[in-house]
Design a protein around this motif. Structure first.
Motif, PDB file in Angstrom:
ATOM      1  N   TYR A  41       0.830  -1.203   0.000  1.00 51.47           N
ATOM      2  CA  TYR A  41       0.000   0.000   0.000  1.00 51.47           C
ATOM      3  C   TYR A  41       0.867   1.256   0.000  1.00 51.47           C
ATOM      4  O   TYR A  41       1.974   1.274   0.515  1.00 51.47           O
ATOM      5  N   ASP A  42       0.327   2.293  -0.620  1.00 52.60           N
ATOM      6  CA  ASP A  42       1.013   3.571  -0.647  1.00 52.60           C
ATOM      7  C   ASP A  42       0.761   4.312   0.658  1.00 52.60           C
ATOM      8  O   ASP A  42      -0.279   4.166   1.288  1.00 52.60           O
ATOM      9  N   ASP A  43       1.752   5.125   1.043  1.00 49.19           N
ATOM     10  CA  ASP A  43       1.703   5.835   2.313  1.00 49.19           C
ATOM     11  C   ASP A  43       2.388   7.187   2.122  1.00 49.19           C
ATOM     12  O   ASP A  43       3.154   7.376   1.181  1.00 49.19           O
ATOM     13  N   SER A  44       2.116   8.117   3.011  1.00 48.45           N
ATOM     14  CA  SER A  44       2.758   9.438   3.005  1.00 48.45           C
ATOM     15  C   SER A  44       2.557  10.176   1.688  1.00 48.45           C
ATOM     16  O   SER A  44       3.435  10.207   0.830  1.00 48.45           O
ATOM     17  N   GLU A  50       1.876   9.768  -4.058  1.00 42.97           N
ATOM     18  CA  GLU A  50       2.379   8.911  -2.988  1.00 42.97           C
ATOM     19  C   GLU A  50       3.879   9.113  -2.829  1.00 42.97           C
ATOM     20  O   GLU A  50       4.596   9.321  -3.800  1.00 42.97           O
ATOM     21  N   THR A  53       5.842   3.327  -0.636  1.00 40.22           N
ATOM     22  CA  THR A  53       5.020   2.128  -0.647  1.00 40.22           C
ATOM     23  C   THR A  53       5.509   1.206   0.466  1.00 40.22           C
ATOM     24  O   THR A  53       6.722   1.015   0.623  1.00 40.22           O
ATOM     25  N   VAL A  54       4.596   0.649   1.226  1.00 42.97           N
ATOM     26  CA  VAL A  54       4.927  -0.307   2.278  1.00 42.97           C
ATOM     27  C   VAL A  54       4.557  -1.698   1.772  1.00 42.97           C
ATOM     28  O   VAL A  54       3.394  -1.962   1.453  1.00 42.97           O
ATOM     29  N   ILE A 111       9.941  -0.817   3.191  1.00 40.95           N
ATOM     30  CA  ILE A 111       9.445   0.488   2.777  1.00 40.95           C
ATOM     31  C   ILE A 111      10.225   0.920   1.543  1.00 40.95           C
ATOM     32  O   ILE A 111      11.459   0.993   1.563  1.00 40.95           O
TER      33      ILE A 111
END
Length: 113
Positions: A41-44, A50, A53-54, A111
């Motif tokens: 999933y994308d984060d931050s 984005e 990605t985690v 990450i």
């Protein structure tokens, strides 16, 4: 990211397979790793994009030797950490479809920026 995970585990000399990928006619190897990508999933988010990605994986080791099951999972944890993976916890039991095999698993994250 799967390639980095596989490349990190392969030097131990045991097969590395996607969880559930053994064919119906294939026999379990005596010792082997499996992995499964639970999520990526994308984060931050910044400026409508984005930032990272985690990657979330399960990594398991199965063996006919219960002591080796624990030993290899410990060694895999150390190798994965050296490659920048985040290892969550000390591991957990995983079910095996073969009565001859025991399994242990860990959850790992990577990450990607």
């Amino acid at each position: 990211m799967e390639e980095l995970l596989i490349q990190t585990l392969e030097p131990f000399g045991y097969p590395v397979r996607r969880q559930g990928s053994l064919g119906t006619q294939e026999q379990y190897p005596d010792h082997f790793f499996t992995f499964w990508n639970n999520d990526s999933y994308d984060d931050s988010f910044y400026d409508n994009g984005e930032f990272k990605t985690v990657w979330d994986f399960d990594v398991n080791f199965y063996s006919v030797d219960p002591a080796l099951t624990y030993e290899m999972l410990d060694r895999a944890q150390a190798a994965l950490k050296e490659k920048g993976f985040i290892v969550s916890g000390r591991g957990h039991d995983v079910a095996s479809d073969e009565i001859t095999h025991t399994g242990r698993g860990i959850n790992v994250y990577k990450i990607e920026v």
